[in-house]
Design an enzyme around this catalytic site. Structure first.
Site, PDB file in Angstrom:
ATOM      1  N   ASP A   8      -1.133   8.198  -3.262  1.00  0.00           N
ATOM      2  CA  ASP A   8      -2.097   7.167  -3.680  1.00  0.00           C
ATOM      3  C   ASP A   8      -3.152   7.745  -4.621  1.00  0.00           C
ATOM      4  O   ASP A   8      -3.453   8.938  -4.577  1.00  0.00           O
ATOM      5  CB  ASP A   8      -2.753   6.566  -2.428  1.00  0.00           C
ATOM      6  CG  ASP A   8      -3.414   5.228  -2.713  1.00  0.00           C
ATOM      7  OD1 ASP A   8      -3.154   4.632  -3.786  1.00  0.00           O
ATOM      8  OD2 ASP A   8      -4.200   4.778  -1.860  1.00  0.00           O
ATOM      9  N   ASN A  10      -3.309   6.954  -8.177  1.00  0.00           N
ATOM     10  CA  ASN A  10      -2.946   7.021  -9.600  1.00  0.00           C
ATOM     11  C   ASN A  10      -3.873   6.158 -10.451  1.00  0.00           C
ATOM     12  O   ASN A  10      -4.278   6.560 -11.544  1.00  0.00           O
ATOM     13  CB  ASN A  10      -1.509   6.513  -9.817  1.00  0.00           C
ATOM     14  CG  ASN A  10      -0.475   7.379  -9.128  1.00  0.00           C
ATOM     15  OD1 ASN A  10      -0.778   8.454  -8.642  1.00  0.00           O
ATOM     16  ND2 ASN A  10       0.757   6.887  -9.085  1.00  0.00           N
ATOM     17  N   ARG A  12      -6.997   5.142  -9.781  1.00  0.00           N
ATOM     18  CA  ARG A  12      -8.350   5.721  -9.855  1.00  0.00           C
ATOM     19  C   ARG A  12      -8.386   6.933 -10.785  1.00  0.00           C
ATOM     20  O   ARG A  12      -9.346   7.140 -11.528  1.00  0.00           O
ATOM     21  CB  ARG A  12      -8.834   6.118  -8.446  1.00  0.00           C
ATOM     22  CG  ARG A  12      -9.455   4.960  -7.702  1.00  0.00           C
ATOM     23  CD  ARG A  12      -9.515   5.223  -6.215  1.00  0.00           C
ATOM     24  NE  ARG A  12      -8.220   4.943  -5.589  1.00  0.00           N
ATOM     25  CZ  ARG A  12      -7.999   5.067  -4.294  1.00  0.00           C
ATOM     26  NH1 ARG A  12      -8.972   5.484  -3.495  1.00  0.00           N
ATOM     27  NH2 ARG A  12      -6.813   4.766  -3.790  1.00  0.00           N
ATOM     28  N   ARG A  21      -3.819   2.254 -16.341  1.00  0.00           N
ATOM     29  CA  ARG A  21      -3.283   2.609 -15.019  1.00  0.00           C
ATOM     30  C   ARG A  21      -1.901   3.258 -15.108  1.00  0.00           C
ATOM     31  O   ARG A  21      -1.582   4.164 -14.342  1.00  0.00           O
ATOM     32  CB  ARG A  21      -3.190   1.363 -14.126  1.00  0.00           C
ATOM     33  CG  ARG A  21      -4.528   0.771 -13.748  1.00  0.00           C
ATOM     34  CD  ARG A  21      -4.349  -0.441 -12.838  1.00  0.00           C
ATOM     35  NE  ARG A  21      -3.645  -0.102 -11.612  1.00  0.00           N
ATOM     36  CZ  ARG A  21      -4.231   0.401 -10.515  1.00  0.00           C
ATOM     37  NH1 ARG A  21      -5.531   0.594 -10.490  1.00  0.00           N
ATOM     38  NH2 ARG A  21      -3.517   0.676  -9.449  1.00  0.00           N
ATOM     39  N   SER A  53       5.764  -0.020  -2.674  1.00  0.00           N
ATOM     40  CA  SER A  53       5.825  -0.728  -1.396  1.00  0.00           C
ATOM     41  C   SER A  53       6.259  -2.182  -1.600  1.00  0.00           C
ATOM     42  O   SER A  53       6.179  -2.715  -2.719  1.00  0.00           O
ATOM     43  CB  SER A  53       4.462  -0.697  -0.704  1.00  0.00           C
ATOM     44  OG  SER A  53       3.569  -1.606  -1.325  1.00  0.00           O
ATOM     45  N   GLU A  55       4.614  -4.528  -0.804  1.00  0.00           N
ATOM     46  CA  GLU A  55       3.394  -5.265  -1.158  1.00  0.00           C
ATOM     47  C   GLU A  55       2.965  -5.006  -2.613  1.00  0.00           C
ATOM     48  O   GLU A  55       2.134  -5.730  -3.157  1.00  0.00           O
ATOM     49  CB  GLU A  55       2.243  -4.860  -0.226  1.00  0.00           C
ATOM     50  CG  GLU A  55       2.367  -5.429   1.190  1.00  0.00           C
ATOM     51  CD  GLU A  55       3.468  -4.771   2.008  1.00  0.00           C
ATOM     52  OE1 GLU A  55       3.616  -3.531   1.923  1.00  0.00           O
ATOM     53  OE2 GLU A  55       4.195  -5.486   2.720  1.00  0.00           O
ATOM     54  N   ASN A  56       3.515  -3.970  -3.227  1.00  0.00           N
ATOM     55  CA  ASN A  56       3.083  -3.623  -4.588  1.00  0.00           C
ATOM     56  C   ASN A  56       3.515  -4.658  -5.642  1.00  0.00           C
ATOM     57  O   ASN A  56       3.009  -4.652  -6.763  1.00  0.00           O
ATOM     58  CB  ASN A  56       3.570  -2.226  -4.993  1.00  0.00           C
ATOM     59  CG  ASN A  56       2.799  -1.107  -4.323  1.00  0.00           C
ATOM     60  OD1 ASN A  56       3.349  -0.059  -4.007  1.00  0.00           O
ATOM     61  ND2 ASN A  56       1.505  -1.304  -4.088  1.00  0.00           N
ATOM     62  N   SER A 180      -0.673   1.626   5.314  1.00  0.00           N
ATOM     63  CA  SER A 180      -0.137   0.710   4.291  1.00  0.00           C
ATOM     64  C   SER A 180       1.362   0.446   4.443  1.00  0.00           C
ATOM     65  O   SER A 180       2.105   0.433   3.466  1.00  0.00           O
ATOM     66  CB  SER A 180      -0.456   1.243   2.884  1.00  0.00           C
ATOM     67  OG  SER A 180      -1.849   1.403   2.710  1.00  0.00           O
TER      68      SER A 180
HETATM   69  C1  IPE Z   1       0.531   2.584  -0.753  1.00  0.00           C
HETATM   70  O1  IPE Z   1      -0.523   2.579  -1.639  1.00  0.00           O
HETATM   71  C2  IPE Z   1       1.832   2.400  -1.481  1.00  0.00           C
HETATM   72  C3  IPE Z   1       2.280   3.528  -2.299  1.00  0.00           C
HETATM   73  C4  IPE Z   1       1.663   4.663  -2.415  1.00  0.00           C
HETATM   74  C5  IPE Z   1       3.533   3.331  -2.993  1.00  0.00           C
HETATM   75  P1  IPE Z   1      -1.327   1.244  -2.003  1.00  0.00           P
HETATM   76  O2  IPE Z   1      -2.361   1.623  -2.994  1.00  0.00           O
HETATM   77  O3  IPE Z   1      -0.385   0.164  -2.372  1.00  0.00           O
HETATM   78  O4  IPE Z   1      -1.979   0.864  -0.598  1.00  0.00           O
HETATM   79  P2  IPE Z   1      -3.264  -0.028  -0.275  1.00  0.00           P
HETATM   80  O5  IPE Z   1      -3.093  -1.313  -1.035  1.00  0.00           O
HETATM   81  O6  IPE Z   1      -4.468   0.728  -0.733  1.00  0.00           O
HETATM   82  O7  IPE Z   1      -3.244  -0.194   1.200  1.00  0.00           O
HETATM   83  C1  IPE Z   2      -0.372   4.751  -5.958  1.00  0.00           C
HETATM   84  O1  IPE Z   2      -1.481   4.676  -6.801  1.00  0.00           O
HETATM   85  C2  IPE Z   2       0.891   4.331  -6.666  1.00  0.00           C
HETATM   86  C3  IPE Z   2       1.411   3.025  -6.214  1.00  0.00           C
HETATM   87  C4  IPE Z   2       0.945   2.322  -5.225  1.00  0.00           C
HETATM   88  C5  IPE Z   2       2.555   2.493  -6.931  1.00  0.00           C
HETATM   89  P1  IPE Z   2      -2.355   3.357  -6.939  1.00  0.00           P
HETATM   90  O2  IPE Z   2      -1.868   2.604  -8.136  1.00  0.00           O
HETATM   91  O3  IPE Z   2      -2.374   2.575  -5.684  1.00  0.00           O
HETATM   92  O4  IPE Z   2      -3.779   3.990  -7.229  1.00  0.00           O
HETATM   93  P2  IPE Z   2      -5.182   3.383  -6.811  1.00  0.00           P
HETATM   94  O5  IPE Z   2      -5.168   3.177  -5.337  1.00  0.00           O
HETATM   95  O6  IPE Z   2      -5.335   2.096  -7.573  1.00  0.00           O
HETATM   96  O7  IPE Z   2      -6.164   4.421  -7.224  1.00  0.00           O
HETATM   97 MG    MG Z   3      -3.642   2.632  -4.091  1.00  0.00          MG
END
Ligand code: IPE
Ligand code: IPE
Ligand code: MG
Length: 227
Positions: A8, A10, A12, A21, A53, A55-56, A180
């Site tokens: 997690d 990426n 930020r 992003r 995920s 949910e993504n 998550s």
């Molecule tokens: C969890 O990260 C999923 C992956 C790293 C693929 P998210 O960024 O989706 O989780 P939440 O939304 O903060 O719980």
């Molecule tokens: C994790 O990084 C990668 C995926 C969930 C695909 P994020 O994209 O969730 O990074 P933040 O949480 O917005 O920083």
């Molecule tokens: Mg994240």
């Protein structure tokens, strides 16, 4: 040892540098390649990486499309390296909902690395812990299992990767203190290490710190330690 990672931060990471992003995700994939390469040196035989995920899909179409493309590009580029380095690729998740070209790339990656034995990398793509449990229940129902024969072992055999041991250590980067929806059945007794490091910055020092933290824990599995 089996290490599972919620990769997690990426977004930020990119935001902090005023970058899109997707640049953060591209650098996240570089970090994943690094970790796959160094893991065998730290006695990690199994590595589960939370890549996308269930949910993504809630993210913008631009980000989701970009992620799908990136996952496919990385898989294509890395396949020869994985083959050379003895990496066995497994994919966990609802593959059927992914773009077709990505599905065939991932199928090929699994087939062409099936005999590798140095390290097993389980890529969780369109993965959700609850979805996995539902899929296991459906599988068992289709097998007409007698409820009286249902045990934890039998249930675990119906999950996506019955050959993998439960994770010993779960690492989450970027400081968030939640699961998550990752491997929720398998992590019942997993040790958890959370680091503030954003995933694209994750390196050998972070992996060493996580493993050192793990080694300092006493795992009791509900019992007591007799000294
Ligand atoms: C969890 O990260 C999923 C992956 C790293 C693929 P998210 O960024 O989706 O989780 P939440 O939304 O903060 O719980
Ligand atoms: C994790 O990084 C990668 C995926 C969930 C695909 P994020 O994209 O969730 O990074 P933040 O949480 O917005 O920083
Ligand atoms: Mg994240």
């Amino acid at each position: 040892m089996h290490v599972a990672i919620i990769m997690d931060g990426n977004g930020r990471w990119a935001e902090r540098q005023g970058l899109p992003r997707l640049v953060g995700h591209a650098n996240g994939h570089k970090a994943a390649r690094r970790v796959i390469q160094m893991a065998p040196d730290y006695n990690v035989q199994y590595l589960s990486l939370y890549t996308f995920s269930t949910e993504n899909w809630r993210r913008s179409k631009e980000e989701v499309d970009g992620l799908m493309r990136l996952i496919e590009e990385t898989a294509i580029e890395e396949l020869p390296v994985m083959k050379r380095n003895g990496v066995r690729i497994l994919v966990s998740g609802r593959m059927g909902d992914l773009p077709e070209s990505l599905q065939s790339t991932l199928t090929r990656a699994q087939q062409e690395t099936a005999d590798n034995a140095k390290i097993t990398v389980n890529l969780a793509i369109n993965y959700g812990g609850r979805a996995e449990i539902i899929d296991a229940i459906k599988k068992l129902a289709q097998q007409n299992i007698d409820p009286n024969d249902l045990t934890e072992e039998r249930f675990a055999q119906a999950l996506y990767q019955p050959s993998l041991p439960d994770p010993d250590l779960l690492i989450r980067t970027a400081g968030e203190m939640r699961f998550s929806n990752f491997l929720i059945w398998q992590t019942a007794y997993t040790e958890v290490h959370i680091t503030e490091t954003l995933w694209p910055d994750f390196d050998a020092t972070d992996l060493q710190a996580a493993l050192e933290d793990y080694r300092s824990r006493s795992r009791k599995f509900g019992g007591i330690i007799v000294e």
